[in-house]
Design an enzyme around this catalytic site. Structure first.
Site, PDB file in Angstrom:
ATOM      1  N   ARG A 145      -5.919  -6.643  13.459  1.00 47.14           N
ATOM      2  CA  ARG A 145      -4.828  -6.014  12.732  1.00 47.14           C
ATOM      3  C   ARG A 145      -3.583  -6.059  13.612  1.00 47.14           C
ATOM      4  O   ARG A 145      -3.663  -5.762  14.817  1.00 47.14           O
ATOM      5  CB  ARG A 145      -5.174  -4.561  12.392  1.00 47.14           C
ATOM      6  CG  ARG A 145      -4.222  -3.936  11.394  1.00 47.14           C
ATOM      7  CD  ARG A 145      -4.488  -2.459  11.186  1.00 47.14           C
ATOM      8  NE  ARG A 145      -3.936  -1.665  12.281  1.00 47.14           N
ATOM      9  CZ  ARG A 145      -3.840  -0.332  12.242  1.00 47.14           C
ATOM     10  NH1 ARG A 145      -4.284   0.336  11.194  1.00 47.14           N
ATOM     11  NH2 ARG A 145      -3.329   0.323  13.254  1.00 47.14           N
ATOM     12  N   TYR A 157       3.884   3.975  13.103  1.00 48.01           N
ATOM     13  CA  TYR A 157       2.443   4.046  12.898  1.00 48.01           C
ATOM     14  C   TYR A 157       1.748   2.793  13.436  1.00 48.01           C
ATOM     15  O   TYR A 157       2.202   1.670  13.235  1.00 48.01           O
ATOM     16  CB  TYR A 157       2.125   4.171  11.401  1.00 48.01           C
ATOM     17  CG  TYR A 157       0.682   3.829  11.092  1.00 48.01           C
ATOM     18  CD1 TYR A 157      -0.331   4.750  11.368  1.00 48.01           C
ATOM     19  CD2 TYR A 157       0.324   2.583  10.601  1.00 48.01           C
ATOM     20  CE1 TYR A 157      -1.649   4.435  11.137  1.00 48.01           C
ATOM     21  CE2 TYR A 157      -1.000   2.262  10.369  1.00 48.01           C
ATOM     22  CZ  TYR A 157      -1.982   3.189  10.637  1.00 48.01           C
ATOM     23  OH  TYR A 157      -3.283   2.864  10.418  1.00 48.01           O
ATOM     24  N   ASP A 221      -1.392  -3.248   8.043  1.00 47.51           N
ATOM     25  CA  ASP A 221      -1.457  -1.990   7.306  1.00 47.51           C
ATOM     26  C   ASP A 221      -0.045  -1.488   7.035  1.00 47.51           C
ATOM     27  O   ASP A 221       0.689  -1.160   7.971  1.00 47.51           O
ATOM     28  CB  ASP A 221      -2.240  -0.966   8.131  1.00 47.51           C
ATOM     29  CG  ASP A 221      -2.482   0.341   7.393  1.00 47.51           C
ATOM     30  OD1 ASP A 221      -2.033   0.455   6.232  1.00 47.51           O
ATOM     31  OD2 ASP A 221      -3.121   1.235   7.978  1.00 47.51           O
ATOM     32  N   HIS A 223       0.446   1.242   5.271  1.00 47.36           N
ATOM     33  CA  HIS A 223       0.215   2.682   5.361  1.00 47.36           C
ATOM     34  C   HIS A 223       0.889   3.480   4.253  1.00 47.36           C
ATOM     35  O   HIS A 223       1.484   4.529   4.489  1.00 47.36           O
ATOM     36  CB  HIS A 223       0.632   3.211   6.740  1.00 47.36           C
ATOM     37  CG  HIS A 223      -0.273   4.306   7.223  1.00 47.36           C
ATOM     38  ND1 HIS A 223       0.097   5.625   7.265  1.00 47.36           N
ATOM     39  CD2 HIS A 223      -1.551   4.271   7.662  1.00 47.36           C
ATOM     40  CE1 HIS A 223      -0.911   6.361   7.716  1.00 47.36           C
ATOM     41  NE2 HIS A 223      -1.919   5.554   7.961  1.00 47.36           N
ATOM     42  N   GLU A 247      -2.932  -4.132   3.739  1.00 49.41           N
ATOM     43  CA  GLU A 247      -3.626  -2.872   3.448  1.00 49.41           C
ATOM     44  C   GLU A 247      -2.663  -1.772   3.004  1.00 49.41           C
ATOM     45  O   GLU A 247      -1.559  -1.639   3.551  1.00 49.41           O
ATOM     46  CB  GLU A 247      -4.362  -2.420   4.714  1.00 49.41           C
ATOM     47  CG  GLU A 247      -5.094  -1.110   4.598  1.00 49.41           C
ATOM     48  CD  GLU A 247      -5.685  -0.678   5.931  1.00 49.41           C
ATOM     49  OE1 GLU A 247      -6.110   0.497   6.017  1.00 49.41           O
ATOM     50  OE2 GLU A 247      -5.734  -1.482   6.878  1.00 49.41           O
ATOM     51  N   GLU A 273      -9.012   3.874   1.791  1.00 45.20           N
ATOM     52  CA  GLU A 273      -9.512   4.740   2.853  1.00 45.20           C
ATOM     53  C   GLU A 273      -9.302   6.213   2.526  1.00 45.20           C
ATOM     54  O   GLU A 273      -9.977   7.081   3.097  1.00 45.20           O
ATOM     55  CB  GLU A 273      -8.885   4.403   4.202  1.00 45.20           C
ATOM     56  CG  GLU A 273      -7.421   4.731   4.358  1.00 45.20           C
ATOM     57  CD  GLU A 273      -6.886   4.326   5.731  1.00 45.20           C
ATOM     58  OE1 GLU A 273      -6.453   5.222   6.458  1.00 45.20           O
ATOM     59  OE2 GLU A 273      -6.907   3.130   6.056  1.00 45.20           O
ATOM     60  N   ARG A 294     -11.831   0.028   1.114  1.00 46.22           N
ATOM     61  CA  ARG A 294     -11.620   0.607   2.438  1.00 46.22           C
ATOM     62  C   ARG A 294     -12.329   1.942   2.663  1.00 46.22           C
ATOM     63  O   ARG A 294     -12.266   2.502   3.754  1.00 46.22           O
ATOM     64  CB  ARG A 294     -10.112   0.803   2.654  1.00 46.22           C
ATOM     65  CG  ARG A 294      -9.338  -0.469   2.793  1.00 46.22           C
ATOM     66  CD  ARG A 294      -9.545  -1.086   4.180  1.00 46.22           C
ATOM     67  NE  ARG A 294      -8.866  -0.296   5.195  1.00 46.22           N
ATOM     68  CZ  ARG A 294      -9.385   0.038   6.361  1.00 46.22           C
ATOM     69  NH1 ARG A 294     -10.633  -0.308   6.667  1.00 46.22           N
ATOM     70  NH2 ARG A 294      -8.693   0.739   7.235  1.00 46.22           N
ATOM     71  N   GLU A 350     -13.655  -2.429  10.287  1.00 48.46           N
ATOM     72  CA  GLU A 350     -12.671  -1.963  11.271  1.00 48.46           C
ATOM     73  C   GLU A 350     -13.413  -1.367  12.465  1.00 48.46           C
ATOM     74  O   GLU A 350     -14.380  -0.632  12.304  1.00 48.46           O
ATOM     75  CB  GLU A 350     -11.770  -0.914  10.630  1.00 48.46           C
ATOM     76  CG  GLU A 350     -10.652  -0.421  11.527  1.00 48.46           C
ATOM     77  CD  GLU A 350      -9.702   0.511  10.799  1.00 48.46           C
ATOM     78  OE1 GLU A 350      -8.582   0.721  11.290  1.00 48.46           O
ATOM     79  OE2 GLU A 350     -10.086   1.039   9.725  1.00 48.46           O
ATOM     80  N   TRP A 414       3.510   9.210   4.786  1.00 48.52           N
ATOM     81  CA  TRP A 414       3.016   8.792   6.115  1.00 48.52           C
ATOM     82  C   TRP A 414       1.674   8.096   5.972  1.00 48.52           C
ATOM     83  O   TRP A 414       1.476   7.058   6.531  1.00 48.52           O
ATOM     84  CB  TRP A 414       2.836   9.997   7.044  1.00 48.52           C
ATOM     85  CG  TRP A 414       2.639   9.509   8.447  1.00 48.52           C
ATOM     86  CD1 TRP A 414       3.625   9.194   9.346  1.00 48.52           C
ATOM     87  CD2 TRP A 414       1.413   9.207   9.092  1.00 48.52           C
ATOM     88  NE1 TRP A 414       3.077   8.725  10.509  1.00 48.52           N
ATOM     89  CE2 TRP A 414       1.710   8.715  10.388  1.00 48.52           C
ATOM     90  CE3 TRP A 414       0.072   9.288   8.728  1.00 48.52           C
ATOM     91  CZ2 TRP A 414       0.746   8.324  11.307  1.00 48.52           C
ATOM     92  CZ3 TRP A 414      -0.894   8.901   9.634  1.00 48.52           C
ATOM     93  CH2 TRP A 414      -0.581   8.425  10.920  1.00 48.52           C
TER      94      TRP A 414
END
Length: 414
Positions: A145, A157, A221, A223, A247, A273, A294, A350, A414
């Site tokens: 990643r 991040y 990502d 995010h 992602e 996720e 995820r 991951e 976030w």
């Protein structure tokens, strides 16, 4: 079951673990960690779930799962599903130990030599990123990643915090156990600039491809920080660099917006996720709007529930990409590996290495070699718990940051 204990420890970061014991003395472990809300799930388990487990048949995994999910009026959500996951995983651990087999054998046996793992390469600028990529390749990673700093922003991040960077609210500047969470009484506040990010990201991937070639699988990502049209633009702009996946391009609550992203880009998409149940995925699967799932075992209701999600995904040629940074304990990671070894539609796992202190508490049997993770061949999950080592690391509050727009200070995703 004759006993059930909720264990909270912080060897580098905070973890919540459930320990179940049968009348024969067989012990099983489950991960119930919810990053930044650890005590909420510990209370849910200790106050509302543990009393229901004593005297139940440890072999009745499916019935226990249904009892805890369907038997409660208030369903779903990260706290409820993490609690159910801990019970479910611990019961699978017990069943496999009683069978004298590694857990994956009860899930159908091996489908592969090991689980391809990706690591987190990051840097505040491109030269520092290149150093991180080389270090990860030297450690044996075969997929990475990629996250970098953004010109004009002090912290971003996925990038290691500088020892001298300001984080606000009096929080420590040091990351804890390789994650952006910080031990402080309130979350740190970071700035964000979407336009600067959208300009910068394609340049980063162009530089990485020019330096490391076309074969290395690269992931990124976003995010949850983009609107649908911004996400579509990023996916399209990154197409020349052949990403393994992009992602969490947009906030996950409104899954319908992924239709717009899918219309505009062929870059593979990963999401989930923060999803907790199979219902979160239904439209995404049936319309084939994503390519990778995820959800971790820890937050999706355990091995039983994630296996259902992945079986459903396989109908649409969608693969697993299970969440696995260090806010998933070694118990949760081990569960993901046993499942990943067995399912037909495994994609990638991951993997951020836990701290030495974390491994001393949990003593995992899984191993990483030549880019692959293996869960071990001992009975059960292959993770233990050292009470003495855990006691040396008492719980301390820690929070992920919050995000504000650099332009006007508005709170942002976030």
């Amino acid at each position: 079951m004759v006993s059930a204990e909720v264990l909270v420890t912080s060897p580098g970061r905070n973890f919540v673990t459930l320990r179940l014991r049968t009348e024969d003395g067989v012990v099983g472990f489950g991960d119930a960690t919810v990053n930044g809300r650890e005590l909420a799930v510990a209370s849910y388990l200790g106050d509302h779930v543990v009393p229901l487990l004593i005297g139940r048949d440890a072999h009745a995994i499916e019935d226990t799962w249904q009892y805890l999910y369907r038997g409660a009026y208030w369903r779903r959500g990260p706290i409820t599903m993490a609690a159910i996951a801990a019970v479910d995983t611990a019961l699978w651990d017990i069943k496999a130990k009683l069978a004298g087999l590694p857990l994956y054998q009860l899930l159908g046996g091996r489908s592969r030599r090991g689980c391809l793992a990706y690591g987190h390469a990051s840097g505040r600028d491109i030269p520092e990123l290149f150093d991180s990529i080389r270090a990860h390749l030297d450690q044996g990673y075969r997929a990475l990643r990629i996250q970098t700093g953004i010109p004009g922003l002090d912290s971003v991040y996925g990038v290691a915090a500088s020892a001298n960077s300001a984080v606000g609210n009096g929080g420590s500047t040091a990351r804890y156990d390789h994650e952006p969470a910080r031990r402080s009484p309130a979350p740190a506040e970071e700035e964000w600039d979407t336009r600067a990010y959208l300009r910068h990201a394609p340049r980063v991937f162009e530089a990485v491809r020019n330096e490391f070639g076309p074969e290395l699988p690269l992931l990124h990502d976003a995010h949850h920080r983009l609107t649908p049209i911004q996400a579509a633009r990023l996916g399209k702009d990154l197409e020349p660099y052949d990403l393994f996946w992009l992602e969490d391009v947009t906030p996950a609550e409104n899954t319908a917006v992924l239709r717009r992203v899918r219309e505009h880009t062929t870059t593979p998409l990963a999401i989930g996720e923060v999803f907790n149940t199979i219902w979160d995925y239904r439209a995404l699967f049936e319309e084939q709007l994503i390519d990778y799932v995820r959800s971790p075992v820890t937050h999706a209701g355990g091995i039983t529930a994630l296996r259902r999600i992945l079986d459903y995904a396989s109908v649409y040629q969608i693969k697993s990409g299970v969440h696995g940074p260090t806010d998933i304990s070694p118990v949760g990671l081990a569960a993901a590996l046993h499942l990943g070894i067995a399912v037909a539609n495994f994609g990638i796992q991951e993997y951020m290495k836990h701290s030495a202190a974390t491994d001393q508490v949990f003593r995992p049997a899984y191993r990483f070699s030549e880019g692959l993770l293996n869960p071990g061949d001992g009975p059960g999950l292959g993770v233990d718990y050292d009470d003495e080592a855990a006691t040396a690391h008492p719980y301390t509050p820690a929070y992920l940051p919050v995000n504000r727009l650099k332009l006007d200070g508005s709170l942002h995703d976030w």
